[in-house]
Write a protein that holds these residues in place. Structure first.
Motif, short mmCIF file in Angstrom:
data_model
loop_
_atom_site.label_atom_id
_atom_site.label_comp_id
_atom_site.label_asym_id
_atom_site.label_seq_id
_atom_site.Cartn_x
_atom_site.Cartn_y
_atom_site.Cartn_z
N HIS A 198 31.34 7.14 14.03
CA HIS A 198 30.77 8.44 13.64
C HIS A 198 30.05 9.06 14.82
CE1 HIS A 198 31.72 9.00 9.45
NE2 HIS A 198 31.32 7.77 9.14
N SER A 199 29.38 8.23 15.61
CA SER A 199 28.61 8.75 16.75
C SER A 199 29.52 9.27 17.86
CB SER A 199 27.68 7.66 17.30
OG SER A 199 28.43 6.57 17.83
N ASN A 200 30.69 8.65 18.06
CA ASN A 200 31.58 9.13 19.12
C ASN A 200 32.72 10.00 18.58
OD1 ASN A 200 33.44 7.33 17.95
ND2 ASN A 200 33.27 5.81 19.58
N HIS A 201 32.63 10.36 17.29
CA HIS A 201 33.57 11.30 16.63
C HIS A 201 34.98 10.75 16.47
CE1 HIS A 201 30.34 14.16 17.13
NE2 HIS A 201 30.39 14.03 18.45
N TYR A 202 35.17 9.46 16.70
CA TYR A 202 36.50 8.86 16.54
C TYR A 202 36.91 8.83 15.07
CZ TYR A 202 40.27 5.41 16.55
OH TYR A 202 41.46 4.77 16.35
N PHE A 203 35.94 8.68 14.17
CA PHE A 203 36.22 8.60 12.74
C PHE A 203 37.00 9.82 12.27
CE2 PHE A 203 35.27 9.25 8.25
CZ PHE A 203 35.39 7.98 7.72
N VAL A 204 36.51 11.00 12.62
CA VAL A 204 37.16 12.25 12.19
C VAL A 204 38.53 12.41 12.84
CG1 VAL A 204 36.98 14.77 12.19
CG2 VAL A 204 34.95 13.38 11.75
N GLU A 205 38.61 12.08 14.13
CA GLU A 205 39.88 12.21 14.84
C GLU A 205 40.95 11.29 14.26
OE1 GLU A 205 40.75 14.46 17.13
OE2 GLU A 205 38.79 15.32 16.70
N LYS A 206 40.55 10.09 13.90
CA LYS A 206 41.50 9.14 13.34
C LYS A 206 42.02 9.63 11.99
CE LYS A 206 42.08 4.25 12.12
NZ LYS A 206 41.42 2.93 11.98
N ARG A 207 41.13 10.18 11.16
CA ARG A 207 41.55 10.73 9.87
C ARG A 207 42.56 11.86 10.05
NH1 ARG A 207 37.97 10.05 4.90
NH2 ARG A 207 37.50 7.81 5.01
N LYS A 208 42.33 12.71 11.05
CA LYS A 208 43.27 13.81 11.32
C LYS A 208 44.64 13.28 11.72
CE LYS A 208 39.82 17.24 12.78
NZ LYS A 208 39.31 18.05 13.92
N GLU A 209 44.64 12.27 12.59
CA GLU A 209 45.90 11.66 13.03
C GLU A 209 46.64 11.03 11.85
OE1 GLU A 209 45.05 8.89 16.11
OE2 GLU A 209 44.44 10.43 17.58
N GLN A 210 45.90 10.39 10.97
CA GLN A 210 46.52 9.75 9.80
C GLN A 210 47.15 10.78 8.87
OE1 GLN A 210 43.27 7.46 8.19
NE2 GLN A 210 43.74 5.66 9.44
#
Length: 362
Positions: A295-307
């Motif tokens: 969440h702090s490095n914004h990977y969570f949101v990016e991964k959801r978009k890719e999925q």
């Protein structure tokens, strides 16, 4: 002469007890009519958002249906629930058969509900390649969790696509999130492509292993090891505690051989016992630590978009395949083409091209 009386069997009808009166024909008819009535898409959506577990179950059944007539209605329900989704933590759990996935999930699920979480378990049961049926026995194996009012267990047959976790499982997650579940646990079949499919729809991927199953390094598969965010050695109890600790060390060393993850997370290893609940809290803390990082490095949101993008493409591929095999001209031509291939009258590649040409010319 013996005066000892034989104990009567509980299976025998006792004297003086009459069978219950037969239900009236009107009542039977009313029940039949009620079962025949299918709720509308909006009724299912409203029921899910209101926390009606029956509406959720019926909507999932609609998604899992292979009846093409149900597709439009299923899509309406999904689109209606989508604005209320994406608020849960999605956790994939995998491991070979016999590693104790169901026992672990029950212990983990009970721990989460004790923290006030609402937990949904989407368990995939392998389908028989002969009868095409599934036992769907996960509710039986999780007898304590199934009685928990804050838990929902939905076993589904794996079918024939992506190890059983294709579009239907991905969309079931959306419905469960709209219902209000905080944590979604997805159990894989443990074989085939199911791990890859689950990894493409979860936030955290947990690999369960056991000690004493042979040379541990021989059991390391590069693909699944690279996907795992944590490796947990289950059944670390009794005489296996020491073996589990040694296995943990072996896997911890092996993890350093793999390239760093895009998330920036360094995979961890741990031991636990689903039987005694030892180490279960540590698994949850590891997941929380991971979530804090992504969440702090914004990977969570990016991964959801890719999925989301991945499953759009997968759905297109699946629908095209289904449409192809359901065309009358293809059905008719396919049988004769199969025979020609079997008799070496035409190559498999040329035969495939013939079928595709027929499909696109229709």
């Amino acid at each position: 002469m013996s005066t000892k009386k034989n104990n009567p069997s509980a299976l025998n009808e006792k004297a003086g007890i009459s069978p219950p009166e037969i239900i009236s024909s009107n009542a039977i008819q009313q029940i039949k009519e009620s079962r025949k009535k299918q709720p509308s898409s909006q009724e299912l959506i409203d029921g899910i958002l209101a926390g009606n577990i029956t509406a959720l179950s019926r909507a999932i059944t609609l998604i899992e249906s292979t009846n093409s007539n149900h597709l439009t209605k299923a899509n309406e329900v999904i689109n209606g629930c989508l604005p209320h989704a994406n608020q849960s933590i999605r956790i994939g759990i995998t491991g070979v058969p016999g590693v104790g996935k169901s026992t672990f999930i029950e212990a983990f699920g009970k721990y989460l509900t004790s923290l006030g979480k609402k937990v949904a378990v989407l368990a995939v049961d392998p389908s028989s390649t002969i009868s095409h049926g599934s036992i769907l026995g996960d509710k039986t194996r999780m007898e304590e969790l199934v009685k928990d009012k804050n838990a929902f267990i939905r076993p589904s047959a794996s079918g024939e696509t992506l190890g059983g976790v294709a579009r239907k499982t991905r969309e079931t997650i959306t419905l469960c999130e709209a219902y209000g579940f905080d944590v979604i646990l997805i159990e894989t079949v443990g074989v085939g492509q199911s791990e890859t499919a689950v990894h493409s729809m979860v936030d955290f991927f947990l690999l369960l292993k056991i000690a004493g199953a042979g040379d541990e390094l021989q059991g390391i598969k590069r693909g699944i090891m690279e996907m795992a965010d944590a490796i947990v050695i289950n059944k670390a109890d009794g005489d296996y505690i020491k073996k589990a600790q040694l296995t943990k060390v072996e896997f911890n060393r092996a993890l350093h051989l793999f390239p760093p993850k895009k998330s920036g997370w360094i995979p961890t290893t741990a031991t636990c016992s689903a039987l005694t609940q030892e180490g279960i809290d540590g698994v949850w803390q590891t997941i929380l630590d991971y979530l804090e990082l992504v969440h702090s490095n914004h990977y969570f949101v990016e991964k959801r978009k890719e999925q989301n993008q991945f499953w759009m493409i997968e759905t297109i591929d699946e629908q095209l395949k289904t449409h192809f095999y359901n065309q009358p001209n293809i059905i008719q031509l396919l049988e004769s083409t199969k025979k020609a291939v079997q008799n070496n009258e035409i190559s498999p590649f040329a035969a495939a091209q013939t079928l595709l040409d027929s499909y696109f010319k229709k």
